[in-house]
Scaffold this active site. Structure first.
Site, PDB file in Angstrom:
ATOM      1  N   HIS A  17       0.832  -1.205   0.000  1.00 56.97           N
ATOM      2  CA  HIS A  17       0.000   0.000   0.000  1.00 56.97           C
ATOM      3  C   HIS A  17       0.869   1.258   0.000  1.00 56.97           C
ATOM      4  O   HIS A  17       0.591   2.220  -0.727  1.00 56.97           O
ATOM      5  CB  HIS A  17      -0.911   0.039   1.237  1.00 56.97           C
ATOM      6  CG  HIS A  17      -1.947  -1.026   1.277  1.00 56.97           C
ATOM      7  ND1 HIS A  17      -2.149  -1.806   2.387  1.00 56.97           N
ATOM      8  CD2 HIS A  17      -2.853  -1.440   0.356  1.00 56.97           C
ATOM      9  CE1 HIS A  17      -3.140  -2.647   2.157  1.00 56.97           C
ATOM     10  NE2 HIS A  17      -3.578  -2.456   0.922  1.00 56.97           N
ATOM     11  N   LYS A  41     -16.743  -7.463   4.003  1.00 55.43           N
ATOM     12  CA  LYS A  41     -15.587  -7.932   4.759  1.00 55.43           C
ATOM     13  C   LYS A  41     -15.825  -7.762   6.250  1.00 55.43           C
ATOM     14  O   LYS A  41     -16.530  -6.857   6.677  1.00 55.43           O
ATOM     15  CB  LYS A  41     -14.327  -7.154   4.365  1.00 55.43           C
ATOM     16  CG  LYS A  41     -13.895  -7.354   2.930  1.00 55.43           C
ATOM     17  CD  LYS A  41     -12.631  -6.572   2.638  1.00 55.43           C
ATOM     18  CE  LYS A  41     -12.198  -6.746   1.185  1.00 55.43           C
ATOM     19  NZ  LYS A  41     -10.971  -5.978   0.896  1.00 55.43           N
ATOM     20  N   ARG A  90      -1.453  -5.950  -8.539  1.00 55.26           N
ATOM     21  CA  ARG A  90      -0.390  -6.948  -8.363  1.00 55.26           C
ATOM     22  C   ARG A  90      -0.324  -7.873  -9.566  1.00 55.26           C
ATOM     23  O   ARG A  90       0.714  -8.469  -9.829  1.00 55.26           O
ATOM     24  CB  ARG A  90      -0.643  -7.768  -7.100  1.00 55.26           C
ATOM     25  CG  ARG A  90      -0.461  -6.966  -5.818  1.00 55.26           C
ATOM     26  CD  ARG A  90      -0.926  -7.779  -4.655  1.00 55.26           C
ATOM     27  NE  ARG A  90      -2.357  -8.023  -4.818  1.00 55.26           N
ATOM     28  CZ  ARG A  90      -3.230  -8.050  -3.828  1.00 55.26           C
ATOM     29  NH1 ARG A  90      -2.827  -7.900  -2.595  1.00 55.26           N
ATOM     30  NH2 ARG A  90      -4.494  -8.249  -4.052  1.00 55.26           N
ATOM     31  N   SER A 127      -3.159  -7.872   2.252  1.00 58.40           N
ATOM     32  CA  SER A 127      -3.621  -7.795   3.632  1.00 58.40           C
ATOM     33  C   SER A 127      -4.202  -9.113   4.113  1.00 58.40           C
ATOM     34  O   SER A 127      -3.971  -9.529   5.252  1.00 58.40           O
ATOM     35  CB  SER A 127      -4.657  -6.683   3.787  1.00 58.40           C
ATOM     36  OG  SER A 127      -4.067  -5.421   3.587  1.00 58.40           O
TER      37      SER A 127
END
Length: 162
Positions: A17, A41, A90, A127
């Protein structure tokens, strides 16, 4: 002044991040790290913890601030005068996930999404993986800014009631 918003749950904030925040700041006059509530989440860290950790992690980055955002991200962007949303990628799966949101956000308000390819050395850092490693007693300090590993460990103790 060009303003961009870097949104995420940041549960917890990682070195990946920070890599994106630093590089976004090189492109925009101001970057707002927007710590979001995601109804899909169940975060380990509270919103206040996530905001505090993100502020500490970005405190040395001039032109980068951290705010909590609730509701539609594009509405937040409009209120803050941001012309762009920054997303780190990513790999291809991230792009496939982010592209429909980028198109919807542009459709709703005209706010563009800028994709920044993450540092290859950090492409494995997510994460969710960091939390999983920590839950199983692994050392996450190589993947997170100072202070975050301790905060995650405390949250895990609180979460399990140990």
């Amino acid at each position: 002044m060009t303003v961009a918003v870097l949104p995420g749950t940041f549960d917890p904030v990682t070195l990946g991040h920070l890599d994106i925040a630093r590089r976004a700041r090189a492109l925009f006059d101001e970057v707002i790290v927007a710590v979001a509530h995601n109804s899909t989440k169940a975060p380990l860290l509270s919103v206040d913890e996530r905001v505090a950790l993100a502020r500490a992690a970005t405190s040395d980055l001039d032109g980068v601030s951290v705010e909590f955002v609730d509701g539609l991200l594009v509405d937040f962007c409009v209120r803050r005068g941001a012309g762009a949303i920054v997303k780190g990628l990513r790999g291809g799966a991230d792009y496939d996930y982010e592209r429909p949101m980028a198109l919807m956000n542009r459709s709703l308000t005209g706010v563009e999404t800028v994709f920044i390819t993450g540092d290859n050395a950090l492409s494995h850092v997510a994460s969710s993986l960091v939390r999983d490693v920590a839950r199983h007693g692994g050392d996450i300090s190589a993947y997170v800014p100072d202070g975050v590993a301790d905060a995650v460990a405390k949250a895990l103790v609180r979460d399990t009631g140990a």
